[in-house]
Design an enzyme around this catalytic site. Structure first.
Site, PDB file in Angstrom:
ATOM      1  N   LYS A   9       0.834  -1.204   0.000  1.00  0.00           N
ATOM      2  CA  LYS A   9       0.000   0.000   0.000  1.00  0.00           C
ATOM      3  C   LYS A   9       0.873   1.261   0.000  1.00  0.00           C
ATOM      4  O   LYS A   9       2.101   1.177   0.186  1.00  0.00           O
ATOM      5  CB  LYS A   9      -0.905  -0.038   1.233  1.00  0.00           C
ATOM      6  CG  LYS A   9      -1.859  -1.236   1.254  1.00  0.00           C
ATOM      7  CD  LYS A   9      -2.763  -1.158   2.483  1.00  0.00           C
ATOM      8  CE  LYS A   9      -3.601  -2.401   2.623  1.00  0.00           C
ATOM      9  NZ  LYS A   9      -4.497  -2.335   3.795  1.00  0.00           N
ATOM     10  N   TYR A  49     -12.148  -3.036  -2.847  1.00  0.00           N
ATOM     11  CA  TYR A  49     -12.637  -3.055  -1.464  1.00  0.00           C
ATOM     12  C   TYR A  49     -14.158  -3.084  -1.385  1.00  0.00           C
ATOM     13  O   TYR A  49     -14.730  -2.714  -0.354  1.00  0.00           O
ATOM     14  CB  TYR A  49     -12.074  -1.857  -0.701  1.00  0.00           C
ATOM     15  CG  TYR A  49     -10.630  -2.050  -0.281  1.00  0.00           C
ATOM     16  CD1 TYR A  49     -10.258  -3.125   0.528  1.00  0.00           C
ATOM     17  CD2 TYR A  49      -9.633  -1.162  -0.697  1.00  0.00           C
ATOM     18  CE1 TYR A  49      -8.939  -3.320   0.910  1.00  0.00           C
ATOM     19  CE2 TYR A  49      -8.314  -1.344  -0.307  1.00  0.00           C
ATOM     20  CZ  TYR A  49      -7.978  -2.426   0.500  1.00  0.00           C
ATOM     21  OH  TYR A  49      -6.669  -2.614   0.892  1.00  0.00           O
ATOM     22  N   ASN A 112      -1.623  -0.366   7.508  1.00  0.00           N
ATOM     23  CA  ASN A 112      -1.048  -1.689   7.790  1.00  0.00           C
ATOM     24  C   ASN A 112      -0.203  -2.232   6.638  1.00  0.00           C
ATOM     25  O   ASN A 112       0.033  -3.424   6.520  1.00  0.00           O
ATOM     26  CB  ASN A 112      -2.131  -2.670   8.228  1.00  0.00           C
ATOM     27  CG  ASN A 112      -3.161  -2.934   7.144  1.00  0.00           C
ATOM     28  OD1 ASN A 112      -3.077  -2.363   6.056  1.00  0.00           O
ATOM     29  ND2 ASN A 112      -4.113  -3.794   7.423  1.00  0.00           N
ATOM     30  N   HIS A 115      -1.582  -5.603   1.601  1.00  0.00           N
ATOM     31  CA  HIS A 115      -2.821  -6.373   1.492  1.00  0.00           C
ATOM     32  C   HIS A 115      -2.492  -7.732   0.904  1.00  0.00           C
ATOM     33  O   HIS A 115      -1.668  -7.836   0.001  1.00  0.00           O
ATOM     34  CB  HIS A 115      -3.819  -5.645   0.575  1.00  0.00           C
ATOM     35  CG  HIS A 115      -4.959  -6.523   0.138  1.00  0.00           C
ATOM     36  ND1 HIS A 115      -6.100  -6.665   0.888  1.00  0.00           N
ATOM     37  CD2 HIS A 115      -5.110  -7.327  -0.939  1.00  0.00           C
ATOM     38  CE1 HIS A 115      -6.913  -7.514   0.272  1.00  0.00           C
ATOM     39  NE2 HIS A 115      -6.331  -7.926  -0.847  1.00  0.00           N
ATOM     40  N   GLU A 126      -9.311 -10.967  -7.308  1.00  0.00           N
ATOM     41  CA  GLU A 126      -8.419  -9.808  -7.214  1.00  0.00           C
ATOM     42  C   GLU A 126      -7.368  -9.819  -8.320  1.00  0.00           C
ATOM     43  O   GLU A 126      -7.048  -8.761  -8.890  1.00  0.00           O
ATOM     44  CB  GLU A 126      -7.776  -9.771  -5.823  1.00  0.00           C
ATOM     45  CG  GLU A 126      -8.809  -9.472  -4.742  1.00  0.00           C
ATOM     46  CD  GLU A 126      -8.269  -9.479  -3.321  1.00  0.00           C
ATOM     47  OE1 GLU A 126      -8.994  -9.046  -2.415  1.00  0.00           O
ATOM     48  OE2 GLU A 126      -7.121  -9.944  -3.104  1.00  0.00           O
TER      49      GLU A 126
HETATM   50  P1  CMP Z   1      -6.677  -5.017   4.028  1.00  0.00           P
HETATM   51  O1  CMP Z   1      -6.081  -6.337   4.297  1.00  0.00           O
HETATM   52  O2  CMP Z   1      -6.212  -4.275   2.830  1.00  0.00           O
HETATM   53  O3  CMP Z   1      -8.269  -5.207   3.918  1.00  0.00           O
HETATM   54  C1  CMP Z   1      -9.174  -4.198   4.266  1.00  0.00           C
HETATM   55  C2  CMP Z   1      -8.505  -3.008   4.841  1.00  0.00           C
HETATM   56  O4  CMP Z   1      -9.362  -2.123   5.520  1.00  0.00           O
HETATM   57  C3  CMP Z   1      -7.537  -3.465   5.907  1.00  0.00           C
HETATM   58  O5  CMP Z   1      -6.444  -4.102   5.324  1.00  0.00           O
HETATM   59  C4  CMP Z   1      -7.246  -2.184   6.642  1.00  0.00           C
HETATM   60  O6  CMP Z   1      -6.218  -1.433   6.047  1.00  0.00           O
HETATM   61  C5  CMP Z   1      -8.581  -1.446   6.463  1.00  0.00           C
HETATM   62  N1  CMP Z   1      -9.298  -1.408   7.715  1.00  0.00           N
HETATM   63  C6  CMP Z   1      -9.898  -2.426   8.332  1.00  0.00           C
HETATM   64  N2  CMP Z   1     -10.498  -2.006   9.465  1.00  0.00           N
HETATM   65  C7  CMP Z   1     -10.231  -0.684   9.554  1.00  0.00           C
HETATM   66  C8  CMP Z   1     -10.560   0.315  10.498  1.00  0.00           C
HETATM   67  N3  CMP Z   1     -11.265   0.025  11.582  1.00  0.00           N
HETATM   68  N4  CMP Z   1     -10.122   1.557  10.263  1.00  0.00           N
HETATM   69  C9  CMP Z   1      -9.423   1.846   9.149  1.00  0.00           C
HETATM   70  N5  CMP Z   1      -9.079   0.935   8.213  1.00  0.00           N
HETATM   71  C10 CMP Z   1      -9.491  -0.308   8.412  1.00  0.00           C
END
Ligand code: CMP
Length: 143
Positions: A9, A49, A112, A115, A126
């Site tokens: 990301k 998403y 984080n 993905h 995907e």
């Molecule tokens: P990802 O694995 O890309 O899949 C969905 C994404 O949503 C997740 O990683 C996080 O980056 C994001 N995400 C999930 N929960 C939250 C939250 N409570 N606040 C902000 N971002 C979120």
């Protein structure tokens, strides 16, 4: 052979973690079959998403993913979907173990770093969303 979709990301790219992520997947023994650095359109981010479209963080998530380039990749190997998720660590870096990518480098759930597809069917969806067939190489490492 199983394939998974992995995306570094904007925060992972900006923090200089592209090489670190690739090294971890390579060392594990997986094979890189597709990779591109790209700006993400709003349309692609919303499709990717889609499962989260009713969540309160959806708008912010789409904003973030489209804010700066990502590295989209396809990795191949035995059980690469589940094993890739293990390498990445739990979604929330509070719970991701040291030794995982998020455990070693992440602090907050909204940043984080990376993905990874959560199931084989999701990976197929995907990969088709992010890559065309000619962008993917089929090859077998010599050793
Ligand atoms: P990802 O694995 O890309 O899949 C969905 C994404 O949503 C997740 O990683 C996080 O980056 C994001 N995400 C999930 N929960 C939250 C939250 N409570 N606040 C902000 N971002 C979120």
């Amino acid at each position: 052979m199983e394939r998974t979709f992995i995306m570094i990301k904007p925060d992972g790219v900006q923090r200089g973690l592209i090489g670190e992520v690739i090294a971890r997947f390579e060392r594990k023994g997986f094979t890189l079959v597709g990779m591109k650095l790209m700006a993400v359109s709003r349309e692609l981010a919303e499709k990717h998403y889609d499962v989260h479209k009713d969540k309160p963080f959806f708008g912010g998530l789409v904003e973030f993913i489209t804010s700066s380039p990502v590295v989209a990749m396809v990795w191949e190997g035995e059980n690469v979907v589940a094993s890739g998720r293990t390498l990445i660590g739990a979604t929330n870096p509070i719970s991701s173990a040291p030794g995982t990518i998020r455990g070693d480098f992440g602090i907050t759930i909204g940043r984080n770093l990376i993905h990874g597809s959560d199931a084989v069917e999701t990976a197929q969806r995907e990969i088709a969303l992010w890559f065309t067939e000619p962008e993917l190489a089929s090859w077998t490492p010599a050793n």
